[in-house]
Design an enzyme around this catalytic site. Sequence first.
Site, PDB file in Angstrom:
ATOM      1  N   ASP A 150     -36.091  17.642 -58.199  1.00 31.32           N
ATOM      2  CA  ASP A 150     -36.539  17.152 -56.900  1.00 31.32           C
ATOM      3  C   ASP A 150     -35.353  17.082 -55.941  1.00 31.32           C
ATOM      4  O   ASP A 150     -34.221  16.798 -56.353  1.00 31.32           O
ATOM      5  CB  ASP A 150     -37.128  15.742 -57.025  1.00 31.32           C
ATOM      6  CG  ASP A 150     -38.468  15.717 -57.740  1.00 31.32           C
ATOM      7  OD1 ASP A 150     -39.087  16.784 -57.869  1.00 31.32           O
ATOM      8  OD2 ASP A 150     -38.875  14.621 -58.177  1.00 31.32           O
ATOM      9  N   ARG A 151     -35.608  17.277 -54.678  1.00 28.29           N
ATOM     10  CA  ARG A 151     -34.553  17.228 -53.660  1.00 28.29           C
ATOM     11  C   ARG A 151     -33.824  15.884 -53.672  1.00 28.29           C
ATOM     12  O   ARG A 151     -32.613  15.817 -53.455  1.00 28.29           O
ATOM     13  CB  ARG A 151     -35.162  17.483 -52.277  1.00 28.29           C
ATOM     14  CG  ARG A 151     -34.147  17.583 -51.151  1.00 28.29           C
ATOM     15  CD  ARG A 151     -34.826  17.886 -49.829  1.00 28.29           C
ATOM     16  NE  ARG A 151     -35.618  16.763 -49.364  1.00 28.29           N
ATOM     17  CZ  ARG A 151     -35.125  15.772 -48.595  1.00 28.29           C
ATOM     18  NH1 ARG A 151     -33.860  15.792 -48.220  1.00 28.29           N
ATOM     19  NH2 ARG A 151     -35.902  14.787 -48.202  1.00 28.29           N
TER      20      ARG A 151
END
Length: 316
Positions: free
Chosen positions: A146-147
């Site tokens: 995930d970012r």
Amino acid sequence: MRRKPRIPPAPLPQRHGVDPVRVRLPVEGPWATVREHLVQRLSGAGVGVVDGMFDAGKIVGADGRAVAPDAAYEPGMFVWFHRELPDEVPVPFPLEVVHRDEHIVVADKPHFLATTPRGSHVTQTVLARLRRELDIPTLGAAHRLDRLTAGLVLFTVRPEERGRYQSLFRDRLVGKEYEAVAPYDPGLSLPRTVRSRIVKERGVLAAYEVAGEPNAVSRVELIERNAYGFGRYRLTPSTGQTHQLRVHMNALGVPILGDPLYPVVTGPVPAGDFRRPLQLLARALEFTDPVTGVEHRFRSARTLEAWSSYGDWAAQ
């Protein structure tokens, strides 16, 4: 069984570490020209954008030549073009390389940096930055983080080997260990293994648990606690559902600090707001290299700020 079409090599070079967009024309459809299909398919780009790309010769075929706007529609034909890159605020944190050989690159990514180009995050991604900085245009991601999550990500150097490394994650042959900072609950019995069924719908920001056969399994352990009332946790997932660790920690009543989705979805964060990063770190990766047979063990050198300096993190 229908055979997959052979995909020709891209006739356009990368730009800023980003591949050109490839479009395959559908086998069936009502379009008389290539232009008619692309105008409909790319309608979200804005009025006149596709025509402008045709006029500038920016849409090309497999031979690298510009496709004329009145070119006849050919079912199954491939065309390429470069997307207009969005304006992106640079992520102001270092991207570290912890391992590099002729087959793989392992990066230790910071919070807020997406793994691969997607949506509004294109050049400000680990993949694009590594391609530029290491001068490896063939680099590809074997998996994603995930970012908002920091830590270790595996990339492959040779496209023909990428599938072998991706299969390690698909077949659960990679040992993954995460760390998180979350509230300490003296009534929560740990360690424990959490099993549930998690659903993530397209277009919905947060995943959620539903009744049914478990598809997400996470081991949760408390490493230590501090005077602020928080714990440092070791999280070991044996499956890879979207937001799995975040969902499971929230379900236990100890949501991870800095999480904008769990337990409550907050408003969108303005571009360039890098305050209070999610306190989740992909600490370790372990696997047997499917190409060389080498036993790899990698660890992130990063620390979670809310644990090492909670006052600084909270004051942001």
